[in-house]
Design an enzyme around this catalytic site. Sequence first.
Site, PDB file in Angstrom:
ATOM      1  N   TYR A 122      -0.716   8.020  -0.248  1.00 18.97           N
ATOM      2  CA  TYR A 122      -0.810   8.030  -1.775  1.00 18.97           C
ATOM      3  C   TYR A 122       0.463   9.235  -2.095  1.00 18.97           C
ATOM      4  O   TYR A 122       1.512   8.535  -2.319  1.00 18.97           O
ATOM      5  CB  TYR A 122      -1.743   8.729  -2.169  1.00 18.97           C
ATOM      6  CG  TYR A 122      -3.265   7.647  -1.973  1.00 18.97           C
ATOM      7  CD1 TYR A 122      -3.498   6.679  -3.266  1.00 18.97           C
ATOM      8  CD2 TYR A 122      -3.979   7.408  -0.488  1.00 18.97           C
ATOM      9  CE1 TYR A 122      -4.182   5.510  -2.712  1.00 18.97           C
ATOM     10  CE2 TYR A 122      -5.325   6.870  -0.324  1.00 18.97           C
ATOM     11  CZ  TYR A 122      -5.081   5.085  -1.824  1.00 18.97           C
ATOM     12  OH  TYR A 122      -5.850   4.514  -1.145  1.00 18.97           O
ATOM     13  N   TYR A 143       1.072  -1.146  -0.037  1.00 18.48           N
ATOM     14  CA  TYR A 143       0.162  -0.539   0.137  1.00 18.48           C
ATOM     15  C   TYR A 143      -0.462  -0.172   1.858  1.00 18.48           C
ATOM     16  O   TYR A 143      -0.271  -0.626   2.392  1.00 18.48           O
ATOM     17  CB  TYR A 143      -1.879  -0.726  -1.129  1.00 18.48           C
ATOM     18  CG  TYR A 143      -2.416   0.113  -0.196  1.00 18.48           C
ATOM     19  CD1 TYR A 143      -2.468   1.102  -0.756  1.00 18.48           C
ATOM     20  CD2 TYR A 143      -3.245   0.411   1.028  1.00 18.48           C
ATOM     21  CE1 TYR A 143      -3.888   1.669  -0.658  1.00 18.48           C
ATOM     22  CE2 TYR A 143      -4.716   0.868   1.003  1.00 18.48           C
ATOM     23  CZ  TYR A 143      -4.912   2.070   0.350  1.00 18.48           C
ATOM     24  OH  TYR A 143      -5.327   2.739   0.370  1.00 18.48           O
ATOM     25  N   LYS A 186     -11.070  12.359  -4.386  1.00 18.47           N
ATOM     26  CA  LYS A 186     -12.475  11.036  -4.511  1.00 18.47           C
ATOM     27  C   LYS A 186     -14.039  12.605  -4.650  1.00 18.47           C
ATOM     28  O   LYS A 186     -15.039  12.058  -5.465  1.00 18.47           O
ATOM     29  CB  LYS A 186     -12.574  10.457  -2.991  1.00 18.47           C
ATOM     30  CG  LYS A 186     -12.040   9.560  -2.880  1.00 18.47           C
ATOM     31  CD  LYS A 186     -11.444   8.699  -4.103  1.00 18.47           C
ATOM     32  CE  LYS A 186      -9.721   7.856  -4.346  1.00 18.47           C
ATOM     33  NZ  LYS A 186      -8.931   8.406  -3.539  1.00 18.47           N
TER      34      LYS A 186
HETATM   35  C1  LIG Z   1      -7.229   7.302  -3.798  1.00 20.16           C
HETATM   36  C2  LIG Z   1      -6.500   8.447  -4.246  1.00 20.16           C
HETATM   37  C3  LIG Z   1      -5.553   8.428  -4.481  1.00 20.16           C
HETATM   38  C4  LIG Z   1      -5.647   7.596  -5.902  1.00 20.16           C
HETATM   39  O1  LIG Z   1      -6.024   7.827  -6.683  1.00 20.16           O
HETATM   40  P1  LIG Z   1      -7.246   6.623  -7.616  1.00 20.16           P
HETATM   41  O2  LIG Z   1      -8.084   7.100  -8.149  1.00 20.16           O
HETATM   42  O3  LIG Z   1      -8.043   5.504  -6.549  1.00 20.16           O
HETATM   43  O4  LIG Z   1      -5.876   5.850  -7.778  1.00 20.16           O
HETATM   44  C5  LIG Z   1      -4.679   9.380  -4.461  1.00 20.16           C
HETATM   45  N1  LIG Z   1      -4.445  10.047  -3.409  1.00 20.16           N
HETATM   46  C6  LIG Z   1      -5.167  10.268  -2.511  1.00 20.16           C
HETATM   47  C7  LIG Z   1      -5.159  11.178  -1.346  1.00 20.16           C
HETATM   48  C8  LIG Z   1      -6.158   8.877  -2.159  1.00 20.16           C
HETATM   49  O5  LIG Z   1      -7.226   8.635  -1.123  1.00 20.16           O
END
Ligand SMILES: *Cc1c(COP(=O)(O)O)cnc(C)c1O
Length: 335
Positions: free
Chosen positions: A288, A262, A49
């Site tokens: 993730y 999720y 992010k």
């Molecule tokens: C948000 C996030 C993702 C996914 O990325 P997106 O752009 O939302 O698809 C992957 N890994 C981590 C650690 C995240 O925080």
Amino acid sequence: MNLARFARRRYTPGFTSLEPMPRLSAALGGAELWIKRDDLLGLAGGGNKTRKLEFLVADAIAQGCDTLVTVGAPQSNHCRLTLAAAAREGLQCRLVIEERVPGTYRTNALGNNLLFDLMGAEIIRNVPPGTDLGAEMAAEVAAVAALGRKAYAIVGGGSNALGALGYAACAGEIMAQSFELGVAFDRIVVASGSAGTHAGLLTGLVALNAGVPVTGINVRRPQAEQEANVHKLAVATAELMGTPAPARDAVVALDRWVGPGYSLPTADMVAAVRLLAQSEGILLDPVYTGKAMAGFVALVRDGTFAAGQRMLFLHTGGSPSLHAYADDLRDPALN
Ligand SMILES: *Cc1c(COP(=O)(O)O)cnc(C)c1O
């Protein structure tokens, strides 16, 4: 692709490292495996992010805003990093937390939840799953305006075309490092959630005519739905950059490692987190990158990523949430 035309704040000094994973490669005995360490990006705790926020926060500042408003899950890395960017820029920050798994929001939770408190969110509001998050953010923006201030709303995950520019920039960074190292990659693998990372990366690679395909590993949605989301955002990102849009069939987002839903742990995720920690000393996250790495490992093991191929895993961060999942991650023999 000329990203210098867009306003950008800088939160990471230079490039993140791109490293070989010799021990993981040897343990799996197939393709040659590399990792792009976006877990080491700037702002509190790093992660993907940060790259999106460089463009989004620059836009907020250009519009004269003094407050950021965003949304996320109870262990949202995006909310943590939006707060960190706000602190860095001297802005206020309000969070709308969507309790995606009913009953999981606890104000005293560790991980990112603790960091929300430490970094001083002005307001943290918890809403039930299925709430209209756009409307909730609009309500916060209006509440800020009523105080004589001006708020900037950032969509979930920072995943609009402007945020996705961060990952088009990352595509350029990876290609520059690949050239510098004299190491050509056959494929890049990345977690696919709110889609900005996957879409931005793919759009950047297409704009550069890199010829490197991307495999997304879903963390939430079924394959067809996620691929449509990613493609739609890729088209919007290409339009913003003035570059060719990726073809629909260039978008691949596999859904075999989502598990029950999720953020819900899977055995493969736990194994992948432990494998990377023990083979390379690199921390993943449960929501993730643990699931994405579970997919990466499975595709090496089943020969899809065969010997002689060079595969790059994009580590998108998230390790600050590990402590909130301690009971799921510990060695079951020691529990
Ligand atoms: C948000 C996030 C993702 C996914 O990325 P997106 O752009 O939302 O698809 C992957 N890994 C981590 C650690 C995240 O925080």
